[in-house]
Design an enzyme around this catalytic site. Structure first.
Site, PDB file in Angstrom:
ATOM      1  N   HIS A 306       0.977   1.493   9.559  1.00  0.00           N
ATOM      2  CA  HIS A 306       0.369   1.642   8.246  1.00  0.00           C
ATOM      3  C   HIS A 306       1.428   1.411   7.189  1.00  0.00           C
ATOM      4  O   HIS A 306       2.577   1.820   7.371  1.00  0.00           O
ATOM      5  CB  HIS A 306      -0.245   3.048   8.080  1.00  0.00           C
ATOM      6  CG  HIS A 306      -1.244   3.102   6.981  1.00  0.00           C
ATOM      7  ND1 HIS A 306      -0.895   3.280   5.673  1.00  0.00           N
ATOM      8  CD2 HIS A 306      -2.595   2.953   6.995  1.00  0.00           C
ATOM      9  CE1 HIS A 306      -1.981   3.261   4.938  1.00  0.00           C
ATOM     10  NE2 HIS A 306      -3.024   3.057   5.711  1.00  0.00           N
ATOM     11  N   ASP A 363      -8.170   3.372  12.174  1.00  0.00           N
ATOM     12  CA  ASP A 363      -9.008   2.424  12.907  1.00  0.00           C
ATOM     13  C   ASP A 363      -8.870   2.536  14.417  1.00  0.00           C
ATOM     14  O   ASP A 363      -9.660   1.952  15.153  1.00  0.00           O
ATOM     15  CB  ASP A 363      -8.662   0.994  12.478  1.00  0.00           C
ATOM     16  CG  ASP A 363      -9.050   0.748  11.034  1.00  0.00           C
ATOM     17  OD1 ASP A 363     -10.205   1.038  10.694  1.00  0.00           O
ATOM     18  OD2 ASP A 363      -8.201   0.309  10.252  1.00  0.00           O
TER      19      ASP A 363
HETATM   20  N1  CMC Z   1       2.051  -3.944  16.300  1.00  0.00           N
HETATM   21  C1  CMC Z   1       3.311  -4.393  16.472  1.00  0.00           C
HETATM   22  N2  CMC Z   1       4.268  -4.405  15.514  1.00  0.00           N
HETATM   23  C2  CMC Z   1       3.915  -3.936  14.314  1.00  0.00           C
HETATM   24  C3  CMC Z   1       2.625  -3.447  14.045  1.00  0.00           C
HETATM   25  C4  CMC Z   1       1.683  -3.464  15.092  1.00  0.00           C
HETATM   26  N3  CMC Z   1       0.438  -3.016  14.884  1.00  0.00           N
HETATM   27  N4  CMC Z   1       2.555  -3.032  12.759  1.00  0.00           N
HETATM   28  C5  CMC Z   1       3.764  -3.263  12.231  1.00  0.00           C
HETATM   29  N5  CMC Z   1       4.602  -3.804  13.161  1.00  0.00           N
HETATM   30  C6  CMC Z   1       6.018  -4.129  12.995  1.00  0.00           C
HETATM   31  C7  CMC Z   1       6.186  -5.407  12.177  1.00  0.00           C
HETATM   32  O1  CMC Z   1       6.236  -6.544  13.017  1.00  0.00           O
HETATM   33  C8  CMC Z   1       7.499  -5.140  11.483  1.00  0.00           C
HETATM   34  O2  CMC Z   1       8.538  -5.315  12.412  1.00  0.00           O
HETATM   35  P1  CMC Z   1      10.006  -5.853  11.894  1.00  0.00           P
HETATM   36  O3  CMC Z   1      10.522  -4.781  10.982  1.00  0.00           O
HETATM   37  O4  CMC Z   1      10.794  -6.005  13.142  1.00  0.00           O
HETATM   38  O5  CMC Z   1       9.740  -7.154  11.206  1.00  0.00           O
HETATM   39  C9  CMC Z   1       7.458  -3.648  11.175  1.00  0.00           C
HETATM   40  O6  CMC Z   1       6.594  -3.084  12.187  1.00  0.00           O
HETATM   41  C10 CMC Z   1       6.879  -3.322   9.798  1.00  0.00           C
HETATM   42  O7  CMC Z   1       5.595  -3.904   9.728  1.00  0.00           O
HETATM   43  P2  CMC Z   1       4.974  -4.630   8.484  1.00  0.00           P
HETATM   44  O8  CMC Z   1       4.054  -5.726   8.928  1.00  0.00           O
HETATM   45  O9  CMC Z   1       6.053  -4.999   7.515  1.00  0.00           O
HETATM   46  O10 CMC Z   1       4.116  -3.473   7.883  1.00  0.00           O
HETATM   47  P3  CMC Z   1       3.107  -3.592   6.708  1.00  0.00           P
HETATM   48  O11 CMC Z   1       3.232  -2.346   5.947  1.00  0.00           O
HETATM   49  O12 CMC Z   1       3.274  -4.870   5.972  1.00  0.00           O
HETATM   50  O13 CMC Z   1       1.688  -3.688   7.452  1.00  0.00           O
HETATM   51  C11 CMC Z   1      -0.200  -3.044   8.697  1.00  0.00           C
HETATM   52  C12 CMC Z   1       0.902  -2.589   7.746  1.00  0.00           C
HETATM   53  C13 CMC Z   1      -1.239  -1.936   8.805  1.00  0.00           C
HETATM   54  C14 CMC Z   1      -0.901  -4.287   8.113  1.00  0.00           C
HETATM   55  C15 CMC Z   1       0.424  -3.368  10.066  1.00  0.00           C
HETATM   56  O14 CMC Z   1       1.009  -2.209  10.596  1.00  0.00           O
HETATM   57  C16 CMC Z   1      -0.594  -3.949  11.030  1.00  0.00           C
HETATM   58  O15 CMC Z   1      -0.812  -5.169  11.031  1.00  0.00           O
HETATM   59  N6  CMC Z   1      -1.252  -3.096  11.875  1.00  0.00           N
HETATM   60  C17 CMC Z   1      -2.313  -3.566  12.737  1.00  0.00           C
HETATM   61  C18 CMC Z   1      -3.587  -3.744  11.942  1.00  0.00           C
HETATM   62  C19 CMC Z   1      -4.228  -2.417  11.572  1.00  0.00           C
HETATM   63  O16 CMC Z   1      -4.361  -1.536  12.407  1.00  0.00           O
HETATM   64  N7  CMC Z   1      -4.668  -2.295  10.314  1.00  0.00           N
HETATM   65  C20 CMC Z   1      -5.358  -1.104   9.810  1.00  0.00           C
HETATM   66  C21 CMC Z   1      -4.579  -0.376   8.771  1.00  0.00           C
HETATM   67  S1  CMC Z   1      -5.206   1.282   8.460  1.00  0.00           S
HETATM   68  C22 CMC Z   1      -6.735   1.043   7.722  1.00  0.00           C
HETATM   69  C23 CMC Z   1      -6.642   0.531   6.353  1.00  0.00           C
HETATM   70  O17 CMC Z   1      -6.218   1.265   5.468  1.00  0.00           O
HETATM   71  O18 CMC Z   1      -7.019  -0.619   6.144  1.00  0.00           O
END
Ligand code: CMC
Length: 429
Positions: A306, A363
Site C-alpha cells: 500500500h 483487497d
Molecule cells: N508485489 C511485489 N512487490 C511489490 C508489491 C507487490 N504487491 N507492491 C510493492 N512492491 C515492491 C515494488 O516493486 C517496489 O520495490 P523496489 O523498492 O525494489 O522497487 C516497492 O515494493 C515499493 O512499491 P511501489 O510500487 O513503489 O509502491 P507504490 O506505493 O507505488 O504502490 C501499490 C502501491 C498498492 C500500487 C502496490 O503495492 C501494488 O501494486 N500492490 C498490488 C496491487 C494492490 O493490491 N492494490 C490495492 C491497493 S489497496 C486498495 C486501494 O486503496 O486501492
C-alpha cells in the site's frame, strides 16, 4: 508555526510557511515557490505532495490508524451501519435518530431507477464489464436530475447523496442481471441497504433470495470499510473533476473509472484471479513469491502493499476475521482461502516483503468473502465503488463548497524536443 527556508544556488533563499493539521502532520506551503524562485516541485505519483486540506478522513499509515470524521474504523465497523457511516462522512457528524430516519427514508424513496434509464442497459453487450456500465450509468443519471447539476455548489446535497447512494446499488444489481439475461428485480422498501443489494442481485421472480443475517452484516461491514480513504487515486480524481466545477454525477463517474484499475479498486478481482491461477495451474506458492520478487517478471502479489500503510492495513485485519465468520456461517470451504493463507504466511516472513513493508491490504480478503457469498469476480470492484461512494460525495462537496478552491492544474518538467521547424510531407524521410 515556524517557517522553513529553502536555499538556492542561483536564486535568493525563500522562506515558506509550515501548515500543521489537527493530528500534527506538517506540510510546507509552496504556493509562492514558482513565482518567487522559478522552481516547481517534482513528485511523480504524489508520494510527498499534499493536494489539499481536508477534514473528512485521517489515516496514519505507520500506525495503521484510519478514522472517519475522527471515529476509528474499528468502532464504526463494530457498531455502526453503512448508511449511518455515509451520513457521517457527508455531513460531518453522526446523525441524530430523527436525521438517520429521514436519510434512510430518502434512500428508500429514491431506490428505483427511472424506467427510461433501464433501456440503457440494452445498449451494452451482455459481457460488458460492470464497472464500465456503472460509470456510464452514473453519468447518465445526471440527465434525469438536471436540477441537481445546475450549480456546483449544490443546495440539496442530501437529496443528491440519497439518489446516488440508493441508485448506484440498483444500477449495480441490474448490470449483474443484464449479464445473466435475468429479469431485473426491484428493491423491497423494508429491506436494509445491503439486504436489498443482495436481493436485487440474487432473487428471481419465482424465488426470493433468503439471506442469513450474518451475511447481510458482512456485506455492510465491507461497505463501511471501503467508505473513504482520504486522497487515494479515485478520490483525487473526483476532487480534480470537482475543481473544474463539474457536477457531482460527472465527478463520481470519473472516480468509478479511476477505481477500476487493478492497482486500485480492481485489485480485489485481481487477487482472486491470481489465486485461481495458482489453484488451477497447481502452481507452487513459494515459486509465485519468488516471481513477485523478480523485477524481470510482471507478476505482483496482488492484495499486498500500500502506498500509505507501512505497518498494517486495519481494514484487512477486520476483513480477515470477517472471512472466517462468513465461511463458518455458509458452512463452506474454498481452496483459495488456503492458498491465500499460505501466500500471506510466506510473504510476511520474507525479507523482500518485510523490508519494503508490504502487508495484505483491504483487497486481499474482500474478494474471497464476496466470492463465498456468490458474487462474481467482475462485480468485486463494483462493491468497492458502492462502498466508496459516500467518501467521494463528501470530497466532491468539500471542493465544491470551498469558495477558495482553485481548478486543479499541476505543472510538469517538459522533456520533449526543443523548438524545431515544421517539415512539409514531401521532405520527410
Ligand atoms: N508485489 C511485489 N512487490 C511489490 C508489491 C507487490 N504487491 N507492491 C510493492 N512492491 C515492491 C515494488 O516493486 C517496489 O520495490 P523496489 O523498492 O525494489 O522497487 C516497492 O515494493 C515499493 O512499491 P511501489 O510500487 O513503489 O509502491 P507504490 O506505493 O507505488 O504502490 C501499490 C502501491 C498498492 C500500487 C502496490 O503495492 C501494488 O501494486 N500492490 C498490488 C496491487 C494492490 O493490491 N492494490 C490495492 C491497493 S489497496 C486498495 C486501494 O486503496 O486501492
Amino acid at each position: 508555526m515556524e517557517n522553513v527556508t529553502i536555499k538556492f544556488e542561483d536564486s535568493s533563499d525563500i522562506e515558506l510557511p509550515v501548515v500543521e493539521g489537527t493530528e500534527k502532520e506538517r506540510g510546507i506551503d509552496i504556493t509562492e515557490l514558482r513565482s518567487e524562485t522559478g522552481y516547481i516541485t517534482l513528485d511523480p505519483g504524489y508520494g510527498n505532495t499534499g493536494s489539499c486540506e481536508s477534514s473528512i478522513t485521517y489515516l496514519n499509515g505507520e500506525k495503521g490508524v484510519l478514522r472517519y470524521r475522527g471515529i476509528p474504523i474499528e468502532q464504526l465497523a463494530e457498531k455502526s451501519n453503512f448508511i449511518e457511516v455515509a451520513d457521517l462522512l457527508i455531513n460531518g457528524e453522526l446523525p441524530s435518530k430523527e436525521r438517520r430516519g429521514r436519510f434512510a427514508a430518502l434512500l428508500t424513496d429514491n431506490a428505483l431507477l427511472h424506467e427510461n434509464l433501464k433501456h440503457h442497459f440494452e445498449g451494452f453487450p451482455w459481457n460488458s464489464h460492470p464497472m464500465a456500465m456503472l460509470s456510464a450509468m452514473v453519468n447518465a443519471l445526471s440527465c434525469y436530475y438536471p436540477v441537481l447539476t445546475l450549480t456546483h455548489r449544490l443546495q440539496d446535497l442530501e437529496m443528491a447523496a440519497a439518489i446516488l447512494i440508493s441508485q448506484i446499488r440498483t444500477i449495480a444489481a441490474f448490470s449483474y442481471k443484464m449479464t445473466r439475461g435475468e429479469p431485473f428485480i426491484y428493491p423491497i422498501p423494508k429491506h436494509t441497504y445491503s439486504e436489498n443489494l443482495l436481493h436485487m442481485m440474487f432473487s428471481l421472480p419465482h424465488e426470493h433470495y433468503e439471506v442469513h443475517d450474518d451475511i447481510k452484516h458482512a456485506v455492510d461491514r465491507i461497505l463501511i470499510l471501503h467508505a473513504d480513504h482520504e486522497q487515494n487515486c479515485s478520490t483525487s480524481t473526483v476532487r480534480m473533476v470537482a475543481s473544474s466545477g463539474a457536477n457531482l454525477f460527472a465527478a463520481i463517474s470519473a472516480g468509478i473509472s479511476a477505481l477500476w484499475g487493478p492497482l486500485h479498486g480492481g485489485a480485489n478481482q485481481a487477487v482472486v484471479e491470481m489465486l485461481l491461477k495458482i489453484h488451477k495451474g497447481k502452481l507452487d506458492v513459494k515459486k509465485c513469491i519468488e516471481m513477485a520478487k523478480d523485477k524481470d517478471s510482471n507478476f505482483r502479489l496482488m492484495g499486498f502493499g500500500h502506498r500509505v500503510y507501512k505497518n498494517f492495513d486495519p481494514r484487512a485485519q477486520i476483513l480477515k476475521g470477517l472471512a472466517v465468520k462468513v465461511f463458518d456461517v455458509l458452512k463452506k470451504t474454498d481452496p483459495l482461502v488456503e492458498i491465500a493463507r499460505e501466500l500471506e504466511g510466506i510473504a510476511l516472513n520474507d525479507p523482500y516483503f518485510v523490508e519494503r513493508n508490504l502487508y495484505p491490504n483491504v483487497d486481499f480478503y474482500s474478494g474471497i468473502i464476496l466470492r463465498a457469498i456468490g458474487v462474481p469476480k467482475n462485480m468485486f470492484p463494483v462493491f468497492f465503488a458502492i462502498g466508496r461512494l459516500p467518501g467521494w460525495i463528501a470530497h466532491w462537496h468539500e471542493v465544491a463548497d470551498n469558495i477558495h478552491s482553485r481548478i486543479d492544474r499541476p505543472r510538469q518538467i517538459y522533456t520533449g524536443y526543443t523548438e524545431r521547424p515544421y517539415v512539409p510531407i514531401e521532405k520527410r524521410s
